[in-house]
Every structure is written in C-alpha cells, then in structure tokens.
Design an enzyme around this catalytic site. Structure first.
Site, PDB file in Angstrom:
ATOM      1  CD  GLU A 100       6.450 -28.962 -65.275  1.00 40.80           C
ATOM      2  OE1 GLU A 100       5.498 -28.853 -64.641  1.00 40.80           O
ATOM      3  OE2 GLU A 100       6.810 -30.104 -65.746  1.00 40.80           O
ATOM      4  CE  LYS A 126     -10.463 -34.061 -64.734  1.00 42.31           C
ATOM      5  NZ  LYS A 126     -10.233 -33.373 -66.147  1.00 42.31           N
ATOM      6  CD  GLU A 146       4.750 -38.240 -63.689  1.00 38.56           C
ATOM      7  OE1 GLU A 146       5.159 -36.976 -63.338  1.00 38.56           O
ATOM      8  OE2 GLU A 146       4.370 -38.428 -64.794  1.00 38.56           O
ATOM      9  CB  CYS A 204       6.223 -34.537 -66.407  1.00 35.95           C
ATOM     10  SG  CYS A 204       6.296 -36.351 -66.962  1.00 35.95           S
TER      11      CYS A 204
HETATM   12  P1  NAD Z   1      -3.387 -29.506 -64.207  1.00 39.13           P
HETATM   13  O1  NAD Z   1      -2.636 -30.175 -63.204  1.00 39.13           O
HETATM   14  O2  NAD Z   1      -4.225 -28.223 -63.948  1.00 39.13           O
HETATM   15  O3  NAD Z   1      -4.406 -30.510 -65.091  1.00 39.13           O
HETATM   16  C1  NAD Z   1      -4.139 -32.181 -64.941  1.00 39.13           C
HETATM   17  C2  NAD Z   1      -5.454 -32.661 -64.623  1.00 39.13           C
HETATM   18  O4  NAD Z   1      -6.004 -32.337 -63.578  1.00 39.13           O
HETATM   19  C3  NAD Z   1      -6.423 -32.370 -65.918  1.00 39.13           C
HETATM   20  O5  NAD Z   1      -7.133 -33.608 -65.980  1.00 39.13           O
HETATM   21  C4  NAD Z   1      -7.293 -31.423 -65.107  1.00 39.13           C
HETATM   22  O6  NAD Z   1      -8.582 -31.371 -65.585  1.00 39.13           O
HETATM   23  C5  NAD Z   1      -7.222 -31.629 -63.539  1.00 39.13           C
HETATM   24  N1  NAD Z   1      -7.558 -31.097 -62.517  1.00 39.13           N
HETATM   25  C6  NAD Z   1      -7.438 -29.627 -62.560  1.00 39.13           C
HETATM   26  N2  NAD Z   1      -7.646 -29.342 -61.500  1.00 39.13           N
HETATM   27  C7  NAD Z   1      -7.840 -30.116 -60.415  1.00 39.13           C
HETATM   28  C8  NAD Z   1      -8.446 -30.285 -59.194  1.00 39.13           C
HETATM   29  N3  NAD Z   1      -8.659 -29.265 -58.323  1.00 39.13           N
HETATM   30  N4  NAD Z   1      -8.695 -31.424 -58.594  1.00 39.13           N
HETATM   31  C9  NAD Z   1      -8.600 -32.625 -59.460  1.00 39.13           C
HETATM   32  N5  NAD Z   1      -8.177 -32.577 -60.691  1.00 39.13           N
HETATM   33  C10 NAD Z   1      -8.087 -31.319 -61.373  1.00 39.13           C
HETATM   34  O7  NAD Z   1      -2.586 -29.029 -65.447  1.00 39.13           O
HETATM   35  P2  NAD Z   1      -2.580 -27.775 -66.509  1.00 39.13           P
HETATM   36  O8  NAD Z   1      -3.546 -26.604 -66.050  1.00 39.13           O
HETATM   37  O9  NAD Z   1      -3.516 -28.489 -67.613  1.00 39.13           O
HETATM   38  O10 NAD Z   1      -1.188 -27.641 -66.879  1.00 39.13           O
HETATM   39  C11 NAD Z   1      -0.476 -26.602 -66.104  1.00 39.13           C
HETATM   40  C12 NAD Z   1       0.662 -27.015 -66.035  1.00 39.13           C
HETATM   41  O11 NAD Z   1       0.863 -28.520 -65.408  1.00 39.13           O
HETATM   42  C13 NAD Z   1       1.678 -27.281 -67.032  1.00 39.13           C
HETATM   43  O12 NAD Z   1       2.034 -25.992 -67.634  1.00 39.13           O
HETATM   44  C14 NAD Z   1       2.828 -28.151 -66.805  1.00 39.13           C
HETATM   45  O13 NAD Z   1       3.600 -27.364 -66.131  1.00 39.13           O
HETATM   46  C15 NAD Z   1       2.048 -29.137 -65.687  1.00 39.13           C
HETATM   47  N6  NAD Z   1       1.596 -30.406 -66.315  1.00 39.13           N
HETATM   48  C16 NAD Z   1       2.397 -31.459 -66.135  1.00 39.13           C
HETATM   49  C17 NAD Z   1       2.247 -32.693 -66.386  1.00 39.13           C
HETATM   50  C18 NAD Z   1       3.082 -33.948 -66.248  1.00 39.13           C
HETATM   51  O14 NAD Z   1       3.035 -34.899 -67.004  1.00 39.13           O
HETATM   52  N7  NAD Z   1       3.502 -33.831 -65.089  1.00 39.13           N
HETATM   53  C19 NAD Z   1       1.038 -32.499 -67.426  1.00 39.13           C
HETATM   54  C20 NAD Z   1       0.264 -31.691 -67.823  1.00 39.13           C
HETATM   55  C21 NAD Z   1       0.635 -30.428 -67.045  1.00 39.13           C
END
Ligand code: NAD
Ligand code: MN
Length: 495
Positions: free
Chosen positions: A394, A188, A263, A297
């Site tokens: 973060e 996804k 990660e 990240c």
């Molecule tokens: P998130 O963790 O919610 O989203 C990342 C991915 O997970 C997306 O594809 C999302 O659709 C999916 N997702 C969301 N909820 C889920 C669930 N319950 N089960 C399975 N998949 C799920 O991140 P976000 O809300 O887009 O961003 C929030 C914060 O996350 C950012 O401000 C940042 O701090 C952090 N972030 C970190 C990374 C990294 O590379 N480590 C990348 C993006 C965001």
C-alpha cells in the site's frame, strides 16, 4: 500555553479552536503540560500546538467515560437519539468552519472537505435514528415453559483510534454508532490532524451531550497504546495501517481481551473490461486513485485493463491525470491538495523511487511539485509485474500501477493476488460478468461502474488483512457496538 487558538483561514473565515484534551466536557491541559506541534501541509508551517495525552490523562478520560456509562447506556434511549440529532444539526451549522479546518490541517481541497462534513452529519444523524430501535429478539426455544429472549446491550467504555486521511469523517463513523448504541467513548485523533475533532468537541458540548459520554485525546501512537492496553476499556475500534492493527490486537489480547474491530489498509484492484464505457471507466480510475491525494484505504491502486483496449486506456488515463489540478486546497479549481504530512510525502516518494529502480515505466508524474508544501504529481506506472513492491504494498498516495490482462479468469486471479481485501472496482456493461466477478473477488466491498462510492447504510470493512468487523450499516452498530445478552427464563405455567 493558551487553551484555544484563533485561526484565520485563507478563505477569510476565522475560528477559535480549543487545544486542550476534551475530558468530561471540559478542555484541559495535559497533566504534565506537554504539547506537540500541528502543521499545515500546504505551507509546511506550524499551525499551533495541542496538548498531548499521557497515561494519567487517558485514565482520567476513562474515569469520565465510565461514570457516564450507566445513565447514557441504560437511560432513555430516545434522548440519545435526540442529542445526536442535535449534534448532526450543529455540524451542518458549522460546516464551513469544519471544512476550513479540515482543508488547512489535512490539505484536502475545500470542495472535498465540504463533502466530508456533510457525510459526517449524515452518518451521525442516521445512527441517531438507531438509538431507540435496537430491537432484541424473542426466541422459540423449547416448550411454553420457557421464555427466551436476546437483549442488545451496549459494551461499555469504547476506545477509538483514527487516522489522518479523513479526520472528521472517521470521527463520525466511530462516534455515531458507538454513542447511539449507548456506549461511552475515549477517542484519539491522529497526531497530524487533531484540530477538527477538537472543534467538533465544542459542538458535542453545545448539543447537550452529557459530560463524559465522549472524550477526545490528542497524541501519538504512545497515547494510542494507553488506550489499547487499558484494563477498563471494553472495546477498541481502530482505523489505520495493517502494521499498527497488529499491535492493537496484541495489546487488546495482552490486557483485558477487549473486543477489537479493525479497518486497515488495502491494495484494491480496479478492473476495466473491454466492453466498459471507456470514458466513464477512465473517470472512475482517475477518481479511484487520485481522490483525496490517494490517501484512501480503499484506493483503486492496481488498475487491470483488458488487452484490446489497453493502449487506448493508458493514453486516456494519462491525459485525464494530467488535467487534475494539484495545488492550494483553498483554491476552487484544486482537485488534489498536498499529502498530509512530511512522513507520508517521503514514504510515497520512496515508493516511486522503488518503482523506477524495479524497472516500471513512468507514464506521467513520478515526482514532487517544484514548490513549498507536500505536493506530488499524479503518477502512473505501467509495465509492472506482480512481484514489484509498488504492486504489492500500500503506497497511500497518488500513485497507480496498470497491468494488462486477457481473460476474466486471469484477472480474477490477479485481483485476488494480495494479502489485503478491502475493496475492488469492476467496469463493464455486461451485468452477468459484473456479478460473476463480484462473487469471485475477495474483498469487503465491490463497486460496479463506480468507485469510492460510500453510503452510511452500506457496511464497509475488510477481508484478509484489511481488517476485522464492519463499520456503517446495521453491522456497524449491532455487531460492532452492542453485545447480545441471552436470557432464558424457566416458567411453570401449570402452577
Ligand atoms: P498508523 O496506523 O501508524 O496510525 C493511525 C493511527 O494509529 C494514528 O492515530 C496513530 O497515532 C495511531 N497509532 C500508531 N501507533 C499506534 C499503536 N502502537 N497503538 C495504538 N495506536 C497507534 O498509520 P500512519 O503511520 O499514520 O500511516 C502509515 C500507513 O498506514 C499509511 O501509509 C497507509 O498505508 C496506512 N493508513 C491507512 C489508513 C486507513 O484508512 N486504513 C489510514 C491512515 C494510514
Ligand atoms: Mn505509524
């Protein structure tokens, strides 16, 4: 709704991008016909809509991946290598289109998007080389009447969920090792950036990768949950926030105890000692936080500077940050594009307000650009204390805090004062100091006199709440995408 859309990019390139779900090597509508909008963060305008996968769609993708597994995972391994090499060649052939999609949808400058595309091709090609070299072991375990060996077997159908900051590169880090090891995949993409994975799916098909081996579903967190809780998915690999990582692990535990690698986030220290090459340290501090609009990240978001050079460093970093050109990602001079989404923009601006209210001093930036699009000025906060929200959490944007330290022991303590442990930077010309501090830092990656410096052979992942498991390198395939099977044969050589 049409199942593909023709996009004309600001640089004159145009491309047909599929909008369906990629299941069994076909682009299909979601079974309930539901779609969601995709935006251009530079203009705040809608680019298109794509189909959103529901539970039945995820199930269909798992069916396809399951059907493809036996042949892909246990058939001729050199064929896997050949097909993945072909895919890496196709990525390079379509590099300019892929980079344009990435710039338009994520907002990163074309110069960076081109690097992401090249790194993605390099990653897939490197893992293609592993496909027929996943050696097992013969074990000395008893007398000659025992023959004991370990086979490296693929895990099965893997679920993968990726974020929006490096949409194509995170796709490559996930897909390369998983497929090379013989697994099949349901991936996804992130809801704000689904387009590059959809376009890449056309290349997967063109490369001749068999139907069902790689399935791509678009959708929000709900679609992600159908994957993390699916009873026939054997492993989940997730990149994103620590908060969501917790949900992923819970869902894995509550369903079928699928294997989990995560990660997650970070709040990485970037340490500048007084004996560092100052101008280079300023360059890496700047790149460490402002690269990719700070949506990284492992961003070096906590800078620690030794007291005797603190004032000079601050002055130089301010001047350097103010030289970063923020603007249109399709303009060659741009270093920093917009934040990727409205949600992310608002989140960062709210952290900036917190910082101001908590009494941190804004050295530069601290606000949005006065134009359309989700642009934020590179921001520096000084006079921060360890208990401030902007030092602990973060932010995931172009916002850095700077703290003064005096001794090596003190900065090791400060650097480790975090629940995260993804990365760290050390700038010094003293090799002994560099190696001593590297050993003491609790982080999965330490960069010495460089920052955000990746290679597909160097494992990446987190200590502490920054994650579980590793991506890239040998660990990234052998430990993350194969399982050892021990076979112990009792012989009767005297017979
Ligand atoms: P998130 O963790 O919610 O989203 C990342 C991915 O997970 C997306 O594809 C999302 O659709 C999916 N997702 C969301 N909820 C889920 C669930 N319950 N089960 C399975 N998949 C799920 O991140 P976000 O809300 O887009 O961003 C929030 C914060 O996350 C950012 O401000 C940042 O701090 C952090 N972030 C970190 C990374 C990294 O590379 N480590 C990348 C993006 C965001
Ligand atoms: Mn979220």
């Amino acid at each position: 709704m049409a199942q593909s859309i023709n996009i004309k990019f600001p640089n004159g390139i145009s491309a047909d991008i599929p909008t369906g779900l990629f299941i069994n090597n076909e682009f299909v509508k979601s079974s309930d016909g539901k779609t969601f909008p995709v935006f251009n963060p530079s203009t705040e305008e809608q680019i298109c809509e794509v189909y959103e996968a529901n539970e039945a769609d995820v199930d269909a993708a798992v069916d396809a991946a399951e059907a493809a597994f036996e042949d892909w995972g246990f058939g001729d391994s050199s064929r896997r290598g050949r097909l993945l090499t072909k895919l890496s060649d196709l990525i390079e052939e379509h590099a300019e289109t892929l980079a344009s999609i990435e710039s338009l949808n994520n907002g990163k400058p074309m110069s960076l998007a081109r690097i992401d595309v090249q790194l993605s091709a390099d990653c897939i090609r490197s893992y293609a080389g592993w496909a027929d070299k996943l050696y097992g072991d013969v074990l000395p375990a008893g007398d000659d009447n025992y023959f004991s060996y370990v086979r490296r077997e693929p895990i099965g159908v893997c679920g993968q969920v990726i974020p929006w900051n490096f949409p194509l590169l995170m796709w490559a880090w996930k897909v390369g090792p998983a497929l090379a090891a013989g697994n099949t995949v349901v991936l996804k993409s992130a809801e704000s950036t689904p387009l590059s994975a959809l376009y890449a799916s056309t290349l997967v098909k063109e490369a001749g990768i068999p139907a069902g081996v790689l399935n791509i579903v678009s959708g929000y967190g709900q679609t992600g949950q159908y994957i993390t809780s699916h009873m026939r998915i054997k492993k989940i690999a997730f990149t994103g926030s620590t908060a969501t990582g917790r949900h992923v692990m819970k869902a894995a535990a509550a369903s079928n105890l699928k294997k989990v690698t995560l990660e997650l986030g970070g709040k990485s220290p970037n340490i500048v000692f007084a004996d560092a090459d100052l101008d280079k340290a300023v360059e890496f501090a700047n790149m460490g936080i402002y690269f990719n609009s700070g949506e990284v990240c492992c961003a070096g978001s906590r800078i620690y500077v030794q007291d005797s050079i603190y004032d000079t460093f601050l002055e130089k970093l301010k001047a350097r940050a103010e030289k970063n050109v923020v603007g249109d990602p399709f303009d060659d001079n741009t270093f920093q594009g917009p934040q990727t989404s409205k949600i992310q923009l608002d989140r960062i601006l709210s952290y900036i307000e917190h910082g101001k209210n908590e009494g941190a001093r804004v050295i530069t930036g601290g606000k949005r650009l006065d134009r359309k699009g989700y642009f934020i000025h590179p921001t520096i906060f000084a006079d921060v204390t360890e208990d401030m929200k902007i030092v602990k959490e973060e932010i995931f944007g172009p916002v850095v805090t700077i703290t003064k330290f005096s001794t090596t022991d003190e900065v090791i303590k400060l650097a480790n004062n975090t629940e995260y442990g993804l990365a760290a930077g050390i700038h010094t010309t003293n090799i002994n100091k560099a190696l001593h501090v590297s050993a003491k830092i609790h982080a999965g990656t330490v960069w010495v006199n460089t920052y955000n410096d990746f290679h597909h052979n160097v494992p990446f992942g987190g200590y502490g709440q920054s994650g579980i498991g590793r991506e890239l390198g040998r660990e990234g395939i052998l430990e993350s995408y194969t399982q050892p099977k021990s076979v112990r044969v009792k012989l009767d050589l005297a017979a």
